[in-house]
Every structure is written in structure tokens, then in C-alpha cells.
Motif scaffolding. Structure first.
Motif, mmCIF file in Angstrom:
data_model
loop_
_atom_site.group_PDB
_atom_site.id
_atom_site.type_symbol
_atom_site.label_atom_id
_atom_site.label_comp_id
_atom_site.label_asym_id
_atom_site.label_seq_id
_atom_site.Cartn_x
_atom_site.Cartn_y
_atom_site.Cartn_z
ATOM 1 N N THR A 49 0.830 -1.198 0.000
ATOM 2 C CA THR A 49 0.000 0.000 0.000
ATOM 3 C C THR A 49 0.868 1.253 0.000
ATOM 4 O O THR A 49 2.001 1.231 0.483
ATOM 5 C CB THR A 49 -0.941 0.033 1.227
ATOM 6 O OG1 THR A 49 -1.764 1.196 1.154
ATOM 7 C CG2 THR A 49 -0.157 0.062 2.525
ATOM 8 N N GLU A 52 -2.866 5.326 -0.676
ATOM 9 C CA GLU A 52 -3.859 5.715 -1.679
ATOM 10 C C GLU A 52 -4.390 4.486 -2.405
ATOM 11 O O GLU A 52 -5.560 4.415 -2.762
ATOM 12 C CB GLU A 52 -3.234 6.684 -2.699
ATOM 13 C CG GLU A 52 -2.639 7.941 -2.091
ATOM 14 C CD GLU A 52 -3.698 8.866 -1.516
ATOM 15 O OE1 GLU A 52 -4.831 8.854 -2.036
ATOM 16 O OE2 GLU A 52 -3.402 9.579 -0.539
ATOM 17 N N PRO A 207 -8.207 8.511 -9.327
ATOM 18 C CA PRO A 207 -6.927 9.146 -9.661
ATOM 19 C C PRO A 207 -6.149 8.361 -10.702
ATOM 20 O O PRO A 207 -6.316 7.142 -10.834
ATOM 21 C CB PRO A 207 -6.183 9.181 -8.318
ATOM 22 C CG PRO A 207 -6.855 8.168 -7.470
ATOM 23 C CD PRO A 207 -8.279 8.105 -7.918
ATOM 24 N N GLY A 210 -4.471 5.196 -9.727
ATOM 25 C CA GLY A 210 -5.470 4.173 -9.452
ATOM 26 C C GLY A 210 -6.019 3.551 -10.729
ATOM 27 O O GLY A 210 -6.233 2.344 -10.813
ATOM 28 N N LYS A 231 -15.717 6.490 -0.560
ATOM 29 C CA LYS A 231 -14.356 6.991 -0.623
ATOM 30 C C LYS A 231 -13.389 6.069 -1.346
ATOM 31 O O LYS A 231 -12.196 6.379 -1.423
ATOM 32 C CB LYS A 231 -13.837 7.257 0.794
ATOM 33 C CG LYS A 231 -14.579 8.374 1.507
ATOM 34 C CD LYS A 231 -13.952 8.696 2.852
ATOM 35 C CE LYS A 231 -14.656 9.871 3.505
ATOM 36 N NZ LYS A 231 -14.067 10.215 4.820
ATOM 37 N N GLN A 232 -13.874 4.935 -1.871
ATOM 38 C CA GLN A 232 -12.935 4.000 -2.491
ATOM 39 C C GLN A 232 -13.604 3.146 -3.558
ATOM 40 O O GLN A 232 -14.819 2.922 -3.542
ATOM 41 C CB GLN A 232 -12.305 3.099 -1.426
ATOM 42 C CG GLN A 232 -13.291 2.240 -0.678
ATOM 43 C CD GLN A 232 -12.677 1.516 0.510
ATOM 44 O OE1 GLN A 232 -11.660 1.931 1.052
ATOM 45 N NE2 GLN A 232 -13.291 0.402 0.917
ATOM 46 N N ARG A 245 -8.297 4.645 -3.353
ATOM 47 C CA ARG A 245 -8.975 5.776 -2.729
ATOM 48 C C ARG A 245 -9.420 6.754 -3.805
ATOM 49 O O ARG A 245 -8.628 7.166 -4.660
ATOM 50 C CB ARG A 245 -8.052 6.474 -1.735
ATOM 51 C CG ARG A 245 -8.735 7.654 -1.029
ATOM 52 C CD ARG A 245 -7.780 8.434 -0.159
ATOM 53 N NE ARG A 245 -7.375 7.674 1.004
ATOM 54 C CZ ARG A 245 -6.568 8.165 1.951
ATOM 55 N NH1 ARG A 245 -6.098 9.401 1.826
ATOM 56 N NH2 ARG A 245 -6.236 7.431 2.988
ATOM 57 N N MET A 247 -10.801 10.363 -5.425
ATOM 58 C CA MET A 247 -10.512 11.776 -5.223
ATOM 59 C C MET A 247 -11.800 12.540 -4.960
ATOM 60 O O MET A 247 -12.874 12.146 -5.415
ATOM 61 C CB MET A 247 -9.822 12.371 -6.459
ATOM 62 C CG MET A 247 -8.340 12.106 -6.496
ATOM 63 S SD MET A 247 -7.578 12.691 -8.035
ATOM 64 C CE MET A 247 -8.279 14.316 -8.207
#
Length: 377
Positions: A49, A52, A207, A210, A231-232, A245, A247
């Protein structure tokens, strides 16, 4: 408890290789450059990890003793990559040292205890729907090139916008990207269960990094489960779990841009011929702006570029166009990026005037649309 296990080089290389882009980031926490190994009965769970993005992978192994430790991801990848042995053996020693045997080679690698390793995010299994890897992969392939890089001024443009849309009874998943100079949209039809079950946020921004990891996930997993939470984003297969995660922020009103662009003045162009010409002309553009001039009249397209240090280039070929003459300036790279991801022999470029954006579509590439802003020369 000190672990001891044997693992296939191929399995280890695939797992630890997938972690490289996540663990390579220079951060304030040293342990984030490590990968967490959770050694359980008959399997190893690798977790990486950068706070993010989180990736967890399960790999089969011959386990003699269970345990948990973190090891430097880059060095572990390099050892595995260069190994000539089909199997690697790991034995944890005192003070978090790990002895790795790979055929005749022996390595001692310093580990770190897992206490400081960040907890992996929780997620709701019930929010996940079935997803085809080639569907999401195609959406990403055709939009990621125009996601803004981190140096761009508008923060929200460093992400791709994920949306759902229903048109004439058909249900689509779409990704929209823009760096302020161009806009790209790709839509793919999905089945009703996926469309109805996938809950999106009012603005779902993924993002750039991601999006890249999601594309790799699609390559490894032809089918998987996917969910979007507040949020994810969550992607889950039998062996892998990716959490990205999201944005926060707003995305520009791309629909407003689409509504004001005229689609009347159409130029039909052979995609491959145009792409080859652009690559040649780009050899003589200035490095920063890649500016080229386009002159279109009487079914003929002339491309020219000029470089103060090296000289100039010119190429021309036949197109299908019956409108008034056009004299245009564009960034050559933007056209190259777009044409390289498109399908089909013929593209259609809609340009209404010398100062208008160029809208690019193809009858052979359903769901794809690109808008490129002009340059003043």
C-alpha cells in the motif's frame, strides 16, 4: 512465530511484480516500501500500500511454519527476477532477518515487524457486482492518455470520471478524461445486473495512478467483482483484492462542451495514413508544444511543421472533404495519442472553423469520442 515456506518463482514474481508501482513511492513511512507477507496454511498473502492504493494477493505455497513479516518489495522483486531456480525457500531468522535460498544462491534480507504496517481498508462485499476485464480495460485504454498529470493546474483533472448512462434502453458504463487541452470519452454497454447493481457517487473520480492499477488488474483477471463506495473503488477476484482511494472534487461540465460543438463540417480521413503522417511531421515540431499546421481544401490535407534548430517537414494526402478551406493549428501529440487507441480504418473529424475544436469519432469505434482544442500559430 518465525515462518518457513517454499514458493514457486513464477507465482512469487507475478505477485511481487504487481506491487512495484505501489511500493516504489518515496514516502514518509519507510515501511510503505515493504510488502507484508502473511504466511498461512498452504498460502501466502502479499499486501502492499501507499495509503492511496492497496493491493492484496493470495499465492499458493508449501508452508512449514506460519508467521507475519514485511520485506523490502523492490529487493525481493529483484532477487526473484534474477533467480535461476524454479522454487525459492524462505526461512525467518532472529531479529527479523530472512534467509532466501534459490538454487545455489543464498540471500539474507532484512525485514521489519508488521506492527507499523497500515491496516488494509475494509469494504462492503454486498456492493460488488460482476465485471468483465475487457470491458473495464477498454474503457481505461481509450481514456487514460488524456488524464492530466499531477503538474497540471486543475487538481480534479488528474483523475478519470466514472459514470453510468442509459440511452434508448441500453445501459452504458463510461469514463471521461481531460487535461484541459483535450477531452476523451469512452462508453461500453454492460448488462442490466452490472449497471443496476453498481452504485456510483454523484462525482466518482479515480486518480490516474489508481486507473493504471485497475488496468493491470483487468489484465490479470478476465472476470472479477467491482464496487464503488463513498471513498474507495474495490476490485476483487479469487486471488487478488485492489482498493483505490477516490478523489474529491468536481469535474468540468463536459456535456456543455459537447452541446456547443458542431458536427456538420465532416472530414473523412484514413486513420492509419493520418497517424503515419503525423508521426513523420512530429519529427520537426518544437519539443514543448508539438505544434503543426493543417490545411484542408479540395479533398486534400497538408500537414507542416517547423523547428528552429533543424528545419521543417511537409506531408499531404487525400481526404474526403467538401467544405470551405480550413487553416488550423494543433498539438500533434494529441492527435497521435488519440489515433493510436482508436479502431477502424476511417475516422471522422468535425471542424466548423479555423478556431474551432476538432471532434474525432469513428463509425467502427462505437462509444469513443475525442475533442482536441486548437492552437494559435
Amino acid at each position: 512465530m518465525a515462518f518457513h515456506f517454499n514458493i514457486s518463482r513464477t507465482d512469487l514474481l507475478r505477485a511481487i511484480g504487481a506491487q512495484q508501482n505501489i511500493t516504489s513511492k518515496k514516502g514518509t513511512l519507510a515501511i510503505l516500501s515493504n510488502v507484508l507477507l502473511k504466511v498461512e496454511q498452504n498460502r501466502i498473502i502479499f499486501t502492499g500500500t501507499d495509503l492511496e492504493i492497496g493491493l492484496k494477493q493470495t499465492v499458493p505455497a508449501e508452508v512449514f511454519e506460519e508467521g507475519v513479516l514485511t520485506l523490502p518489495a523492490k529487493k525481493l522483486f529483484e532477487i526473484t527476477r534474477e533467480s535461476a531456480s524454479d522454487t525459492l525457500s524462505f526461512v525467518e531468522k532472529e531479529n527479523n532477518w530472512v534467509e532466501i535460498s534459490a538454487g545455489p544462491a543464498r540471500y539474507k534480507l532484512a525485514g521489519m515487524v508488521s506492527d507499523e504496517f497500515p491496516a488494509f481498508p475494509e469494504f462492503n462485499e454486498e456492493t460488488l457486482v460482476d465485471m468483465e476485464g475487457d470491458v473495464l480495460g477498454d474503457l481505461i485504454d481509450k481514456t487514460i492518455f488524456s488524464i492530466a498529470h499531477d503538474k497540471e493546474n486543475m487538481y480534479s483533472l488528474t483523475a478519470g470520471l466514472l459514470e453510468k448512462e442509459e440511452v434508448d434502453g441500453k445501459k452504458y458504463l463510461k469514463i471521461i478524461s481531460s487535461d484541459g487541452h483535450r477531452l476523451t470519452i469512452m462508453s461500453k454497454e454492460v448488462d442490466g445486473a452490472t449497471f443496476d447493481g453498481l452504485t456510483l457517487n454523484p462525482v466518482t473520480l479515480i486518480p490516474r495512478k489508481g486507473v493504471q492499477e485497475m488496468r493491470k488488474f483487468c489484465e490479470e483477471n478476465p472476470t472479477f467483482k467491482m464496487g464503488i463506495e463513498e471513498k474507495q473503488a474495490v476490485l476483487k477476484s479469487d486471488e487478488s483484492l485492489l482498493i483505490v482511494r477516490l478523489m474529491e472534487g468536481e469535474f468540468p461540465d463536459y456535456r456543455g462542451i459537447l452541446n456547443v460543438i458542431s458536427r456538420d463540417n465532416i472530414i473523412n480521413i484514413n486513420r492509419v495514413r493520418f497517424l503515419e503522417s503525423l508521426k513523420r511531421i512530429n519529427l520537426f515540431t518544437e519539443d514543448m508544444f508539438h505544434a503543426i499546421k493543417m490545411e484542408i481544401q479540395d479533398n486534400n490535407l497538408v500537414l507542416t511543421s517547423q523547428n528552429a534548430d533543424f528545419g521543417s517537414a511537409k506531408d499531404e494526402f487525400e481526404v474526403g472533404y467538401a467544405g470551405d478551406p480550413l487553416f488550423l493549428g494543433f498539438n500533434c501529440r494529441y492527435f497521435i495519442d488519440t489515433l493510436q487507441v482508436m479502431e477502424g480504418d476511417i475516422i471522422q473529424a468535425a471542424i466548423s472553423s479555423d478556431e474551432s475544436p476538432c471532434l474525432i469519432t469513428s463509425p467502427d469505434d462505437e462509444g469513443f469520442l475525442s475533442i482536441i482544442m486548437p492552437m494559435k500559430l
